[in-house]
Structures are given as C-alpha cells and as structure tokens.
Design a protein around this motif. Structure first.
Motif, PDB file in Angstrom:
ATOM      1  N   GLN A   1      12.053 -23.465 -19.333  1.00 56.77           N
ATOM      2  CA  GLN A   1      13.085 -24.387 -19.822  1.00 56.77           C
ATOM      3  C   GLN A   1      13.500 -24.036 -21.242  1.00 56.77           C
ATOM      4  O   GLN A   1      14.686 -24.092 -21.591  1.00 56.77           O
ATOM      5  N   THR A   2      12.520 -23.664 -22.081  1.00 52.99           N
ATOM      6  CA  THR A   2      12.812 -23.296 -23.467  1.00 52.99           C
ATOM      7  C   THR A   2      13.687 -22.048 -23.531  1.00 52.99           C
ATOM      8  O   THR A   2      14.686 -21.995 -24.270  1.00 52.99           O
TER       9      THR A   2
ATOM     10  N   GLN B   1      15.557 -20.843 -21.106  1.00 53.90           N
ATOM     11  CA  GLN B   1      16.826 -21.186 -20.454  1.00 53.90           C
ATOM     12  C   GLN B   1      17.782 -21.845 -21.447  1.00 53.90           C
ATOM     13  O   GLN B   1      18.965 -21.488 -21.536  1.00 53.90           O
ATOM     14  N   ALA B   2      17.251 -22.799 -22.226  1.00 53.07           N
ATOM     15  CA  ALA B   2      18.085 -23.520 -23.193  1.00 53.07           C
ATOM     16  C   ALA B   2      18.556 -22.604 -24.314  1.00 53.07           C
ATOM     17  O   ALA B   2      19.711 -22.694 -24.759  1.00 53.07           O
ATOM     18  N   ARG B   3      17.694 -21.706 -24.749  1.00 55.54           N
ATOM     19  CA  ARG B   3      18.078 -20.829 -25.860  1.00 55.54           C
ATOM     20  C   ARG B   3      19.130 -19.818 -25.426  1.00 55.54           C
ATOM     21  O   ARG B   3      20.096 -19.552 -26.155  1.00 55.54           O
TER      22      ARG B   3
ATOM     23  N   LEU C   1      21.304 -20.185 -23.047  1.00 56.51           N
ATOM     24  CA  LEU C   1      22.555 -20.924 -22.862  1.00 56.51           C
ATOM     25  C   LEU C   1      23.212 -21.229 -24.207  1.00 56.51           C
ATOM     26  O   LEU C   1      24.433 -21.078 -24.359  1.00 56.51           O
ATOM     27  N   ALA C   2      22.415 -21.630 -25.194  1.00 53.71           N
ATOM     28  CA  ALA C   2      22.964 -21.985 -26.507  1.00 53.71           C
ATOM     29  C   ALA C   2      23.533 -20.775 -27.235  1.00 53.71           C
ATOM     30  O   ALA C   2      24.565 -20.868 -27.904  1.00 53.71           O
TER      31      ALA C   2
ATOM     32  N   TYR D   1      23.930 -19.292 -18.114  1.00 56.14           N
ATOM     33  CA  TYR D   1      22.897 -20.097 -17.475  1.00 56.14           C
ATOM     34  C   TYR D   1      21.954 -19.177 -16.709  1.00 56.14           C
ATOM     35  O   TYR D   1      22.396 -18.319 -15.934  1.00 56.14           O
TER      36      TYR D   1
ATOM     37  N   SER E   1      17.203 -27.564 -11.345  1.00 57.58           N
ATOM     38  CA  SER E   1      16.614 -27.112 -12.609  1.00 57.58           C
ATOM     39  C   SER E   1      16.773 -25.620 -12.831  1.00 57.58           C
ATOM     40  O   SER E   1      16.683 -25.139 -13.961  1.00 57.58           O
TER      41      SER E   1
END
Length: 421
Positions: free
Chosen positions: A128-129, A131-133, A135-136, A141, A166
């Motif tokens: 998740q970490t 994935q978020a980075r 994307l940011a 994605y 998810s």
C-alpha cells in the motif's frame, strides 16, 4: 528457503495509457488508447485505459474496431522514450524500499522485500505504501501480487490483484489450493491458447487438475501427446501449477555469450531490385556490427534472410556463410551478406530483411594477418563513429545511401521498439 521469502510482482495498470493520462489530467475520466497511427486512424491498440475497456476496447485489436465501439475514443500516439523514462522512475521508487528489484517487462517488476519488510510492517502495508508513492509521484496505479516466490507472485497479480478493489493480493499455500487451483488451466502462467487446448484434451481442465496429477503420470501423458522429449516441459508445468519456484530475484542479467546478434526489419513496401535491398542490408549490417562492438564481440558466421509479403505462399531464403576470421567491422560483414543475397535471392519482391552474426567470441584478442593491413585503421574508424552516435544520437552520422528513398536508417533512429520515441 523459498517458504520464508516475501516476493512481490508489481504491475502498472494499462501502463502506456496511464502515462498519457498522467500527462493530460483533464482527460482523467475519458476513454483513451495508445495506438500505432492516430493520424490515419489505423493501427493496433497498444494500451487501453480502464474507461476505454468498459466500452469493450481491448489491447491488440485494430483501432478501427475500437472506434466502432467507442466513437469518442481519444487516440494518443505512442511515445516510447517517455514510457521508458517513467518506468525507470518507478524502478527508482521500488529501489528505495529494497535493493533487490528485477525488471520483468517495461511495466512489471519483481521485488524481494524479505530483508526490509520489518521496516514497514506487513507485506500488504508495504504494498500500500509503495502503491501510494508511485501514484503520487507518477500518476500510475500499480497492482501487487505477493507470495513466497516469483511464479506465485506473478499468478497472484494476474489473476487476483488486477481484479480486486485494493490492487493487492497475497497468495499463501492455502490461497493457492482454495483459489488458484479452481481457475481454468488457461489462467496458469505459461499456458497459451494452444497448450490450453492440448491440456484440456488430456483431461486437465483446471490448474488444480494439473497440480494434483503425479509428475510421472503427467510425463507419460505428455509423451503420448508430444513425444518422448517432453519430460522437461511436463515438469515445468507441474512445478508452476504447484507453485514451486526457487529462482531468485536478480538485479543483473547473467553475463553469457549470446548465440548470435541480429536484427530484422519489415519494409514499408515491396523492394524488387537488388540495389534497394542492398541499401537495407547495409543499414542492418551496420546496426548489427555496432551492437557487436558495444558488447565486445566479433563473429565468424553471417546470416541473411529475405522474405516476401505473401504469407500464404511464402518465398525467400535464410542462408549463412562462415568467414575465415571473426570480425565486427561493418564492411567486412556486409561484403559477405551481399554474396549471400546475390547467390540465393530468386528475384521476387522482398518485404522483410534480416542480418545476424553468430559464432561469437570476445573482440579483445584476434589473429593478426599480413594480408589485412587496414584492419586496425578500420576498427579505429568504427569506434570513432560509434562514439559520435552514442553522444549525439544515431542520426548524427550516417551513410549517404540512407538518405535515398529505399533507406530506412533515419526513420529507424526515431523509433524504439518499432514505435516513435
């Protein structure tokens, strides 16, 4: 050892299309595809965003068919250099979480997080970490399959992570038996449509059917179907179905001498004269020789292939000739290639031409000859032109024949993987 590893397969969703959308935020919710030739509204779909897929648009279909399904489709021209740059950016992000990252393709990479997982919590939390980075920082994605080895991580991503909300799925031994084994055998890694039909005819319908078949019995079944030399393939499929894979995530490719170095080109139209074909032959030879020099190889055997455009009534040839001494000098290889062309070409139109050099050896040692006094001078010239191309690009220096109508080198210098940079 394998049971204690934590391996991730990270996949970028609709990668080419996602990169284009990240560059065009105003088109975030619109259907977009990347296709070969947007100007002529023709070509093949290289990538389709999730919005376009909801209209039934699929990768590898003709653009005309996609436009019939979705007339308001936005068609983006491929920009391969941009996709490579973004892929390298994503690799750098992965490497900030583990130093064991293995690119599998431009949009998929394996991560071994066994030694660094304790810094980030559970495997799902780490995914998740990351994935978020990603994307940011890139607008892309990513989905993650998590398992104890690369095979299971790949199948976890392809069959489950890509289909849940998810984008993350962990496959342990229990999930393998309860979820993976229920799937049709066509969903197993390495099983294409043809092999799927063969396995179905052998009575193997699901991945679990294959996994539960004793290995010796499977070998006998495949011998009856494919012949006595099929034992290795039988064991390969059996191991994949059972999630057995001891291969490590590797950060570097094994340094082995390749069997050959070559290049093949499909021409924009039929070439019917020897003079036209020789121009393409020279350009391909130069490319092959340059690649050999960059990798530190020379070769003994020159191969040339020419094929026509009519695949239902194929014509052409593939022949090779061994030279007296190994070389990576363009003109020496080209002279042999021309001999092969003139000896074996039947005069029919040619649409595809290929050149390769095999019988490779290291270029740091070679036999001197009293009858080849210009060799050192020619090698120095080749290295000088290679250096110019490396610094300023392939189109910075080229042979005069490449600006004639049959020449393809200037166009090719603008392409990566057959698509514009």
């Amino acid at each position: 050892m394998a049971a204690n590893r934590i391996i991730m397969l990270a996949d970028c969703q609709s990668f080419y299309a996602s990169v284009e959308k990240a560059e065009r935020p105003e088109q975030k919710h619109l259907p977009l595809v990347v296709a070969g030739d947007p100007e002529r509204r023709s070509g093949i779909i290289l990538a389709a965003c999730p919005v376009a897929k909801k209209y039934g648009v699929t990768t590898a279909e003709r653009l005309g068919d996609s436009l019939a399904k979705c007339p308001e489709l936005i068609v983006a021209k491929p920009r391969m250099q941009l996709y490579i740059d973004v892929s390298l950016m994503i690799t750098t992000i992965y490497q900030s979480f583990t130093d064991i990252v293995e690119p599998y393709s431009i949009d998929e990479q394996f991560l071994d997080v066994t030694s660094t997982l304790h810094l980030y919590g559970t495997a799902e939390q780490l995914a998740q970490t990351i994935q978020a980075r990603v994307l940011a920082e890139t607008g892309i994605y990513t989905r993650f399959g998590i398992a104890s080895n690369k095979i299971l991580a790949k199948m976890a991503c392809d069959n489950f992570a890509k289909k849940n909300s998810s984008g993350i799925y962990t496959m342990g031994s229990q999930q393998m038996k309860e979820e993976l084994w229920k799937l049709p055998i066509a969903r197993m890694f390495m099983v294409g449509s043809r092999m799927n039909r063969h396995l179905n005819m052998m009575g193997l319908e699901t991945i679990g059917d294959l996994a539960s078949t004793p290995l010796e019995q499977l070998k006998q079944m495949m011998r009856r179907k494919f012949g006595r030399d099929s034992d290795i393939n039988a064991e390969l499929y059996w191991r994949i179905a059972n999630g057995i894979d001891d291969s490590p995530v590797t950060t570097t490719l094994a340094q082995t001498v390749p069997k050959s170095i070559g290049h093949m080109m499909t021409l924009p139209q039929d070439y019917s004269s020897a003079s036209e074909i020789k121009i393409v032959l020279l350009e391909l030879t130069e490319l092959v020789a340059q690649r050999c020099r960059s990798k530190g190889y020379m070769g003994y055997v020159v191969s040339v292939s020419c094929m026509g455009a009519d695949y239902e009534r194929p014509n052409g040839f593939h022949r090779q000739m061994k030279m007296l001494d190994p070389t990576n000098i363009t003109n020496r290889i080209y002279d042999t290639a021309v001999k092969l062309l003139m000896k074996h070409w039947n005069g029919l139109p040619v649409r595809k031409v290929g050149v390769s050099l095999s019988g490779l050896c290291a270029d740091d040692e070679y036999q001197l000859s009293l009858f080849d006094l210009n060799r050192e001078k020619m090698m120095a010239l080749e290295k000088a032109t290679d250096a110019i191309k490396s610094k300023y690009g392939d189109s910075s220096i080229f042979r005069a024949v490449s600006i004639t109508q049959p020449g393809q080198a200037l166009l090719r210098s603008k392409l990566i993987g057959g698509h514009f940079k």
